[in-house]
Enzyme design. Structure first.
Site, PDB file in Angstrom:
ATOM      1  N   TYR A  11      58.975  48.067   5.516  1.00 46.18           N
ATOM      2  CA  TYR A  11      57.754  48.019   4.715  1.00 46.18           C
ATOM      3  C   TYR A  11      57.865  48.924   3.506  1.00 46.18           C
ATOM      4  CZ  TYR A  11      56.090  52.522   6.581  1.00 46.18           C
ATOM      5  OH  TYR A  11      55.958  53.858   6.892  1.00 46.18           O
ATOM      6  N   CYS A  12      57.020  48.640   2.513  1.00 43.99           N
ATOM      7  CA  CYS A  12      56.924  49.469   1.306  1.00 43.99           C
ATOM      8  C   CYS A  12      55.436  49.650   1.008  1.00 43.99           C
ATOM      9  CB  CYS A  12      57.669  48.817   0.137  1.00 43.99           C
ATOM     10  SG  CYS A  12      57.017  47.202  -0.340  1.00 43.99           S
ATOM     11  N   ARG A  13      55.050  49.650  -0.227  1.00 45.49           N
ATOM     12  CA  ARG A  13      53.632  49.820  -0.565  1.00 45.49           C
ATOM     13  C   ARG A  13      52.872  48.505  -0.416  1.00 45.49           C
ATOM     14  NH1 ARG A  13      50.393  49.116  -4.965  1.00 45.49           N
ATOM     15  NH2 ARG A  13      48.567  50.465  -5.041  1.00 45.49           N
TER      16      ARG A  13
ATOM     17  N   PHE B 224      52.339  49.027   3.160  1.00 43.80           N
ATOM     18  CA  PHE B 224      51.472  50.096   3.696  1.00 43.80           C
ATOM     19  C   PHE B 224      50.026  49.902   3.280  1.00 43.80           C
ATOM     20  CE2 PHE B 224      49.762  54.395   4.181  1.00 43.80           C
ATOM     21  CZ  PHE B 224      50.103  54.584   5.513  1.00 43.80           C
TER      22      PHE B 224
ATOM     23  N   GLY C  24      54.732  45.130  -0.282  1.00 48.14           N
ATOM     24  CA  GLY C  24      55.519  44.077   0.343  1.00 48.14           C
ATOM     25  C   GLY C  24      56.658  43.519  -0.486  1.00 48.14           C
TER      26      GLY C  24
END
Length: 150
Positions: free
Chosen positions: A115-117, A144, A119
């Protein structure tokens, strides 16, 4: 040549602007149907629980949390300053720009929840890992920003 560059730049802006709405729609589409509990704890997600886009397997946070409880590893590909927003419990932070050099830190025999901020970076990281021979990698839809707040 200039027209081609202008089209490429315009396409990037359009793609970036639409990504948030796509992520929200994908979260709704990827929510699993309520099913009875499976006796096998380390079972891979059912096809109905995994969304596939551009060859990348994706799961929503509900499924990711369940998979993590069964041994899957969270991999956060955001940069260090972004971690001030919070992070998934026990997540391994490997920023996307360091993934190539640090790929050896990721086991191939465990499910990896990337995951990142929002997607986009995690989708790219998931695709990269798949290209490197990882088969048990899942992009967490919405990044996130979609992480369940308690």
């Amino acid at each position: 040549m200039k027209k081609l560059m202008m089209i490429a730049v315009a396409s990037m802006f359009i793609f970036a602007g639409c990504e948030e709405k796509k992520a929200e729609a994908a979260v709704e589409q990827a929510k699993p149907v309520e099913q009875p509990a499976q006796p096998e704890a380390k079972k891979a997600p059912a096809p109905s629980e995994v969304a596939v886009r551009a060859g990348v397997q994706s799961v929503d946070w509900d499924k990711a949390i369940e998979m993590n409880a069964n041994g899957a590893i969270y991999v956060d590909v955001r940069n260090a300053p972004e971690l001030n927003e919070g992070f998934a419990p026990h997540a391994l932070n490997i920023p996307l720009n360091e993934l190539k050099e640090r790929i050896g830190e990721l086991p191939k025999d465990k499910d990896l929840l990337i995951y990142c901020r929002s997607g986009r970076r995690s989708e790219a990281a998931t695709k990269y890992l798949m290209d490197q021979g990882y088969t048990r990698v899942y992009n967490v839809i919405g990044g996130f920003l979609a992480f369940p707040k308690k």
